[in-house]
Write an enzyme that holds these catalytic residues in place. Structure first.
Site, mmCIF file in Angstrom:
data_model
loop_
_atom_site.group_PDB
_atom_site.id
_atom_site.type_symbol
_atom_site.label_atom_id
_atom_site.label_comp_id
_atom_site.label_asym_id
_atom_site.label_seq_id
_atom_site.Cartn_x
_atom_site.Cartn_y
_atom_site.Cartn_z
ATOM 1 N N TYR A 1 -1.537 -0.421 11.187
ATOM 2 C CA TYR A 1 -1.768 -1.076 9.890
ATOM 3 C C TYR A 1 -0.602 -0.814 8.943
ATOM 4 O O TYR A 1 -0.001 -1.744 8.387
ATOM 5 C CB TYR A 1 -3.080 -0.582 9.258
ATOM 6 C CG TYR A 1 -3.182 -0.874 7.775
ATOM 7 C CD1 TYR A 1 -3.337 -2.184 7.317
ATOM 8 C CD2 TYR A 1 -3.081 0.150 6.821
ATOM 9 C CE1 TYR A 1 -3.393 -2.457 5.946
ATOM 10 C CE2 TYR A 1 -3.147 -0.116 5.467
ATOM 11 C CZ TYR A 1 -3.298 -1.422 5.034
ATOM 12 O OH TYR A 1 -3.344 -1.697 3.685
ATOM 13 N N THR B 1 0.822 -1.210 0.000
ATOM 14 C CA THR B 1 0.000 0.000 0.000
ATOM 15 C C THR B 1 0.854 1.258 0.000
ATOM 16 O O THR B 1 1.989 1.246 0.511
ATOM 17 C CB THR B 1 -0.908 -0.004 1.257
ATOM 18 O OG1 THR B 1 -1.485 1.293 1.425
ATOM 19 C CG2 THR B 1 -0.128 -0.333 2.530
ATOM 20 N N ASP B 2 0.290 2.347 -0.503
ATOM 21 C CA ASP B 2 1.004 3.631 -0.453
ATOM 22 C C ASP B 2 1.157 4.134 0.979
ATOM 23 O O ASP B 2 1.941 5.046 1.248
ATOM 24 C CB ASP B 2 0.298 4.684 -1.325
ATOM 25 C CG ASP B 2 -1.130 4.991 -0.914
ATOM 26 O OD1 ASP B 2 -1.643 4.361 0.028
ATOM 27 O OD2 ASP B 2 -1.753 5.879 -1.546
ATOM 28 N N LYS C 1 2.233 -3.382 7.283
ATOM 29 C CA LYS C 1 2.437 -3.583 5.838
ATOM 30 C C LYS C 1 3.880 -3.253 5.451
ATOM 31 O O LYS C 1 4.491 -3.946 4.622
ATOM 32 C CB LYS C 1 1.466 -2.703 5.033
ATOM 33 C CG LYS C 1 0.000 -3.061 5.159
ATOM 34 C CD LYS C 1 -0.363 -4.421 4.584
ATOM 35 C CE LYS C 1 -0.294 -4.477 3.081
ATOM 36 N NZ LYS C 1 -0.766 -5.812 2.568
#
Ligand code: NAD
Ligand code: DAU
Length: 341
Positions: free
Chosen positions: A155, A127-128, A159
């Site tokens: 989160y 994810t960015d 990641k």
């Protein structure tokens, strides 16, 4: 040439859309969905492909080493695409532990299986959010693949940790990996705890539309099919060991998205209710997709003005899918997160 692909998290939002895309585009590929069916995974999402001769569903946890290894023994996949994750920032603020377990340890288990049985490609769907955020007053700044990792939430930290582990398995063990870091997706089967489907569902029920903080935070929205097509290109043509950013230069402030939804549904903006901000709320995400465009020829195909209309229409046409979800345990979640916000 035919391939066998394990897609983890395929009963969730993006994973299911990826399965639909792949089964349609590659009629001779065998697609296997490995999913634990957490609160975010729904078998009803997969009902149109359940009986497809080239599809198999396996209910299992990516952290369950034995179950994962048995599946590899049976299927000997050519490619693994790891979508499985706890994906909601707000839940990670309430309960970080499961995020570390699934997003980091689960990634390790999947890669250990790839090492043991051999693999053509392990692809990590990232994810960015691993880049942290950008200021609102610097529209000239974008995330490139060289932007330092700088996470804000449990989160995004989980990641980013997984990404580092993936790159370490490449360097140390020679695992043939790729990583994609995409911006916010929207489209069919988006779980109703996330901004766009939550606002659609609440607006249709004439319930308050809870906008965090000032509503000025900016996200870079991409139609889910465009994300799936980018991953398809990366697993087939992307360079091993590389990270690819995915995003379509479509930045929007949250409040503007909510206003568009009100307008499309013919609902009054008076439903908009400003509520307490998300802790550590990232201000702005914005992807520079130059690398994937130059190397793989990827460009987004769906403009936001069309994608949001299609998405709203999908939620109108598929009420039973999301109403079933929000009528269950989701009610307790909603009460806990929004009642005294
Ligand atoms: P989602 O929450 O809709 O779906 C996650 C799926 O993973 C569910 O089907 C769930 O049952 C499954 N799952 C969770 N824990 C599992 C476990 N331990 N074992 C097996 N399956 C498990 O998520 P999403 O929005 O579709 O996101 C998919 C991936 O894409 C995630 O890795 C996320 O970080 C990444 N991503 C999402 C977005 C976005 O906008 N939604 C953007 C960029 C990247
Ligand atoms: O950028 C990619 C990320 O996008 C993915 O990695 C995540 O898995 C995905 O969930 C998404 O994260 P966000 O936190 O950006 O998405 P969410 O839909 O939760 O929130 C979008 C914005 O809307 C964010 O600024 C918070 C705000 N928001 C969200 C909800 C649920 C509200 O104002 N009100 C809400 O009720």
């Amino acid at each position: 040439m035919s391939k066998t692909i394990i897609v983890t998290g395929g009963a969730g939002f993006i994973g299911s859309n990826f399965l639909f895309h792949m089964l349609k585009k590659y009629p001779d590929y065998r697609m296997i969905c490995l999913d634990k069916l957490t609160y975010a995974g729904n078998l009803s999402t997969l009902k149109t492909i359940m009986d497809h001769p080239n599809f198999r569903f396996v209910k299992a946890d990516i952290c369950d080493r034995e179950a994962v290894f048995v599946l590899f023994e049976e299927e000997h996949p050519d490619i693994v695409v790891n979508f499985a994750a706890e994906s909601h920032v707000d839940r990670s603020i309430e309960n970080p532990g499961v995020f570390l377990e699934t997003n980091i340890m689960g990634t390790q288990v999947m890669m250990d299986a790839c090492r043991k049985y051999g693999i053509e490609r392990y692809h990590q769907v990232s994810t960015d959010e691993v880049y942290g955020d950008l200021p609102l007053d610097r529209p000239d700044l974008f995330f490139t693949e060289e932007t330092p990792i700088h996470t804000s939430s449990p989160y995004s930290a989980s990641k980013a940790s997984a990404d580092l582990l993936v790159l370490a398995y490449h360097r140390t063990f020679g695992l043939p990996v790729t990583i994609s870091r995409c911006s916010n997706n929207y489209g069919p089967y988006h779980f109703p705890e996330k901004l766009i489907p939550l606002m659609i569902a609440n607006a249709l029920a004439d319930k308050p539309l809870p906008v965090y903080g000032t509503g000025e935070n900016v996200r870079d929205w991409l139609y889910v099919e465009d994300h799936c097509k980018a991953i398809d290109l990366i697993i087939h043509n992307g360079r091993v060991g590389e990270v690819y950013n995915i995003g379509g230069h479509n930045e929007m402030a949250n409040i503007d998205i909510v206003k568009i939804i009100c307008k499309e549904l013919g609902k009054p903006e008076s439903l908009i209710t400003y509520v307490g901000d998300r802790k550590g709320h990232d201000l702005r995400y914005a992807i520079d997709p130059t690398k994937i465009h130059n190397e793989l020829g990827w460009l987004p195909e769906t403009m936001f003005k069309d994608g949001i209309k299609k998405t709203i229409q999908w939620y109108l046409d598929n009420k039973e899918w999301w109403q079933e979800i929000i009528s269950g345990e989701y009610q307790n979640y909603y009460e806990k997160m929004y009642a005294n916000r």
